[in-house]
Scaffold this active site. Structure first.
Site, PDB file in Angstrom:
ATOM      1  N   ASP A  94     -16.513 -35.445 -53.815  1.00 50.12           N
ATOM      2  CA  ASP A  94     -16.780 -36.874 -53.650  1.00 50.12           C
ATOM      3  C   ASP A  94     -17.135 -37.525 -55.003  1.00 50.12           C
ATOM      4  O   ASP A  94     -17.454 -36.828 -55.957  1.00 50.12           O
ATOM      5  CB  ASP A  94     -17.972 -37.015 -52.679  1.00 50.12           C
ATOM      6  CG  ASP A  94     -18.000 -38.373 -51.991  1.00 50.12           C
ATOM      7  OD1 ASP A  94     -17.296 -39.294 -52.440  1.00 50.12           O
ATOM      8  OD2 ASP A  94     -18.739 -38.496 -50.992  1.00 50.12           O
ATOM      9  N   LYS A 170      -9.336 -32.110 -49.914  1.00 56.20           N
ATOM     10  CA  LYS A 170     -10.440 -31.955 -48.964  1.00 56.20           C
ATOM     11  C   LYS A 170     -10.636 -33.317 -48.333  1.00 56.20           C
ATOM     12  O   LYS A 170     -10.944 -34.291 -49.021  1.00 56.20           O
ATOM     13  CB  LYS A 170     -11.699 -31.502 -49.713  1.00 56.20           C
ATOM     14  CG  LYS A 170     -12.928 -31.430 -48.826  1.00 56.20           C
ATOM     15  CD  LYS A 170     -14.109 -30.872 -49.589  1.00 56.20           C
ATOM     16  CE  LYS A 170     -15.383 -30.966 -48.754  1.00 56.20           C
ATOM     17  NZ  LYS A 170     -16.543 -30.470 -49.521  1.00 56.20           N
ATOM     18  N   ASP A 172     -12.581 -35.529 -45.767  1.00 54.92           N
ATOM     19  CA  ASP A 172     -13.865 -35.563 -45.061  1.00 54.92           C
ATOM     20  C   ASP A 172     -13.852 -36.540 -43.883  1.00 54.92           C
ATOM     21  O   ASP A 172     -12.852 -37.216 -43.630  1.00 54.92           O
ATOM     22  CB  ASP A 172     -14.975 -35.905 -46.071  1.00 54.92           C
ATOM     23  CG  ASP A 172     -16.212 -35.038 -45.850  1.00 54.92           C
ATOM     24  OD1 ASP A 172     -16.420 -34.576 -44.719  1.00 54.92           O
ATOM     25  OD2 ASP A 172     -16.963 -34.848 -46.815  1.00 54.92           O
ATOM     26  N   GLY A 204     -12.347 -32.124 -42.778  1.00 53.29           N
ATOM     27  CA  GLY A 204     -13.800 -32.177 -42.757  1.00 53.29           C
ATOM     28  C   GLY A 204     -14.391 -32.271 -41.371  1.00 53.29           C
ATOM     29  O   GLY A 204     -15.601 -32.257 -41.216  1.00 53.29           O
ATOM     30  N   ASP A 205     -13.581 -32.352 -40.352  1.00 49.54           N
ATOM     31  CA  ASP A 205     -14.162 -32.550 -39.031  1.00 49.54           C
ATOM     32  C   ASP A 205     -14.783 -31.280 -38.481  1.00 49.54           C
ATOM     33  O   ASP A 205     -14.469 -30.183 -38.897  1.00 49.54           O
ATOM     34  CB  ASP A 205     -13.135 -33.086 -38.038  1.00 49.54           C
ATOM     35  CG  ASP A 205     -13.811 -33.501 -36.750  1.00 49.54           C
ATOM     36  OD1 ASP A 205     -13.578 -32.861 -35.723  1.00 49.54           O
ATOM     37  OD2 ASP A 205     -14.613 -34.445 -36.787  1.00 49.54           O
ATOM     38  N   MET A 206     -15.690 -31.424 -37.504  1.00 60.75           N
ATOM     39  CA  MET A 206     -16.437 -30.270 -37.032  1.00 60.75           C
ATOM     40  C   MET A 206     -16.059 -29.781 -35.649  1.00 60.75           C
ATOM     41  O   MET A 206     -16.744 -28.968 -35.070  1.00 60.75           O
ATOM     42  CB  MET A 206     -17.906 -30.584 -37.053  1.00 60.75           C
ATOM     43  CG  MET A 206     -18.456 -30.604 -38.451  1.00 60.75           C
ATOM     44  SD  MET A 206     -20.171 -31.009 -38.401  1.00 60.75           S
ATOM     45  CE  MET A 206     -20.099 -32.690 -37.817  1.00 60.75           C
ATOM     46  N   ARG A 220     -13.558 -27.756 -41.206  1.00 53.11           N
ATOM     47  CA  ARG A 220     -14.975 -27.469 -41.154  1.00 53.11           C
ATOM     48  C   ARG A 220     -15.430 -27.273 -39.710  1.00 53.11           C
ATOM     49  O   ARG A 220     -14.965 -27.952 -38.804  1.00 53.11           O
ATOM     50  CB  ARG A 220     -15.757 -28.608 -41.797  1.00 53.11           C
ATOM     51  CG  ARG A 220     -15.692 -28.575 -43.328  1.00 53.11           C
ATOM     52  CD  ARG A 220     -16.560 -27.459 -43.889  1.00 53.11           C
ATOM     53  NE  ARG A 220     -17.947 -27.713 -43.545  1.00 53.11           N
ATOM     54  CZ  ARG A 220     -18.694 -28.600 -44.180  1.00 53.11           C
ATOM     55  NH1 ARG A 220     -18.213 -29.268 -45.222  1.00 53.11           N
ATOM     56  NH2 ARG A 220     -19.932 -28.821 -43.820  1.00 53.11           N
ATOM     57  N   ASP A 224     -23.118 -29.581 -43.349  1.00 52.94           N
ATOM     58  CA  ASP A 224     -23.163 -29.043 -44.715  1.00 52.94           C
ATOM     59  C   ASP A 224     -24.166 -27.894 -44.840  1.00 52.94           C
ATOM     60  O   ASP A 224     -25.239 -27.913 -44.247  1.00 52.94           O
ATOM     61  CB  ASP A 224     -23.563 -30.145 -45.707  1.00 52.94           C
ATOM     62  CG  ASP A 224     -22.426 -31.123 -45.953  1.00 52.94           C
ATOM     63  OD1 ASP A 224     -21.335 -30.958 -45.371  1.00 52.94           O
ATOM     64  OD2 ASP A 224     -22.640 -32.068 -46.738  1.00 52.94           O
TER      65      ASP A 224
END
Ligand SMILES: *[C@@H]1O[C@H](CO)[C@@H](O)[C@H](O)[C@H]1NC(C)=O
Ligand SMILES: *[C@@H]1O[C@H](CO)[C@@H](O)[C@H](O)[C@H]1NC(C)=O
Ligand SMILES: *[C@@H]1O[C@H](CO)[C@@H](O)[C@H](O)[C@H]1NC(C)=O
Ligand SMILES: *[C@@H]1O[C@H](CO)[C@@H](O)[C@H](O)[C@H]1NC(C)=O
Length: 407
Positions: A94, A170, A172, A204-206, A220, A224
């Site tokens: 970032d 990457k 996010d 970046g998603d969970m 992801r 974090d």
């Protein structure tokens, strides 16, 4: 016991008779046949990045000097594309762009950090035989809020990244209001594919469930990580739940490595690296690679542990026995081998046993065990179980090879 049996069964199905999952992949770049390996600025530098630190880090990863005796790139911090085409990549995370887009709607590299621009950095990194990754976000602004996100600008940004020669994105998941990620991630996947450049896509998603593997090379599965034992082991646990979704070109990502950042003991960092390697997680170094201690290099540079991560079978480890503070993690490897991690989370030493039953080795099989942290094959042969005395917040990691039944 029933829980253990179910886990073993699920794993067995996963390995031997994985159902043909119907996949209409939007992403067909084939860049993730083994988990990616590299270095990312975030865990150590956060927003304090610039072209100098990235150039120096790239150089140091390649260099053979007193500190980095063999060079991390040679050890595999690059990822495998086609057969023998290895490469390493570094990422800017970032914060790399100016606060606003230019008048034509393009992202602008932040002058104070990247005075030469990103294209010059990519050219430099490529000239060293390495690859470069970059960061964006499927929202209006990135997580740091310091730069625009790519939501609604996917095509333009994908073309920009491709024109700069970027190799890894990457992507996010901050600042997108109530939008469903599965609605907005495909726009970037399609945009990247349309550029004609092969760009590894890290999501970046969970909530990978059943969609992320069609959209990204990895995704992801956790919030974090931070540089603490509690954070690290809980990320490993959360990621383990999704083990059945991992396979070549589709990897669960419990976040980047904290090894070498100073918040954990050496044994704890060995646990960290062992769990990430057996979990087939991306091995993305997150410390200052310009200044690695011998201990840190011995962990990040452990070839035998890296080989477990990069094993072509690509099966993520699962916890098959959980007794209070000690756990047995295991995964099958190619060549009928098995990796086992005996993990002690308690404050005192523990004797930890992995039974063949737990780890899907046929009964009575005689096994040779290699201790992947001692780099030694144990003289003793094992039948029905392997056990070890494991000190507090530490692990043993064995690669088990079955021996012929009789001589
Ligand atoms: C670049 O970033 C590094 C790491 O944060 C810092 O030590 C260095 O002073 C920065 N250099 C410039 C020219 O800003
Ligand atoms: C790190 O994470 C742990 C567990 O998730 C949490 O308890 C702790 O407060 C965090 N530490 C910092 C410095 O954020
Ligand atoms: C290098 O790392 C050591 C600890 O391993 C630390 O004491 C030192 O300050 C670091 N040097 C730089 C320039 O970051
Ligand atoms: C396990 O190792 C510890 C030292 O790390 C030792 O004190 C203890 O006696 C050992 N236990 C057994 C059963 O060997």
């Amino acid at each position: 016991m029933i829980a253990v049996l179910m886990l073993v069964t699920r794993r067995w199905i996963g390995v031997e008779a994985r159902p043909a999952v119907e996949r209409r992949n939007l992403l067909t770049n084939g860049l993730g046949m083994t988990p990616p390996m590299g270095w990312n600025t975030w865990n150590h530098f956060y927003c304090d990045i610039n072209e100098t630190v990235i150039r120096e880090s790239g150089t140091n990863i390649l260099m053979s000097d007193a500190l980095v005796s063999t060079g991390l790139a040679k050890l595999g911090y690059r990822y495998r594309r086609k057969s023998d085409d290895f490469f390493w990549h570094g990422h800017t995370n970032d914060c790399w762009a100016e606060h606003d887009r230019d008048s034509k709607g393009y992202l602008v590299p932040r002058k104070s950090m990247f005075p030469s621009g990103i294209k010059a950095l990519t050219d430099y990194v490529h000239s060293k035989g390495l690859k470069l990754g970059i960061y964006s976000d499927a929202g209006s602004r990135t997580c740091s809020q310091t730069m625009p996100g790519s939501l609604g600008h996917e095509q333009k940004d994908a073309e920009t990244f491709a024109s700069w020669g970027i190799d890894y994105l990457k992507y996010d998941n901050c600042n997108n209001g109530d939008l469903k990620p599965m609605k907005w991630y495909p726009a970037m996947t399609r945009a990247l594919m349309s550029t004609g450049r092969s760009i590894f896509l890290s999501l970046g998603d969970m909530h990978p469930d059943l969609w992320a593997d069609k959209l990204g090379n990895s995704w992801r599965t956790t919030m974090d990580i931070n540089d603490s034992w509690e954070s690290m082991v809980s990320r490993a646990d959360q990621n383990e739940v999704y083990a059945e979704h991992a396979r070549p070109d589709s990897w669960n990502d419990p976040d980047m490595l904290e090894v070498g950042n100073g918040g954990m003991s050496n044994d704890e960092y060995i646990v960290h690296f062992s769990l990430w390697a057996t979990s087939k997680a991306p091995l993305l170094i997150g410390c200052d690679v310009r200044n690695l201690s011998k201990e840190t290099l011995a962990i990040l540079g452990n070839k035998e542990v890296i080989a477990v991560n990069q094993d072509l079978l690509g099966v993520q480890a699962e916890k098959v026995r959980m007794e209070g503070d000690h756990k047995v993690w295991t995964a099958p490897l190619s060549g009928y081998r098995t990796v086992v991690v005996l993990l002690n989370r308690s404050p005192e030493f523990r004797i930890i046993t992995a039974q063949w039953d737990d780890i899907s080795i046929p009964p009575k099989t005689i096994v040779e065990a290699r201790d992947l942290w001692k780099h030694a094959t144990l003289e003793k042969r094992f039948v029905n179980k392997v056990k070890a005395n494991v000190s507090s917040h530490a692990c043993k990691m064995f690669r088990l090879t079955p021996l012929p039944l009789s001589e």
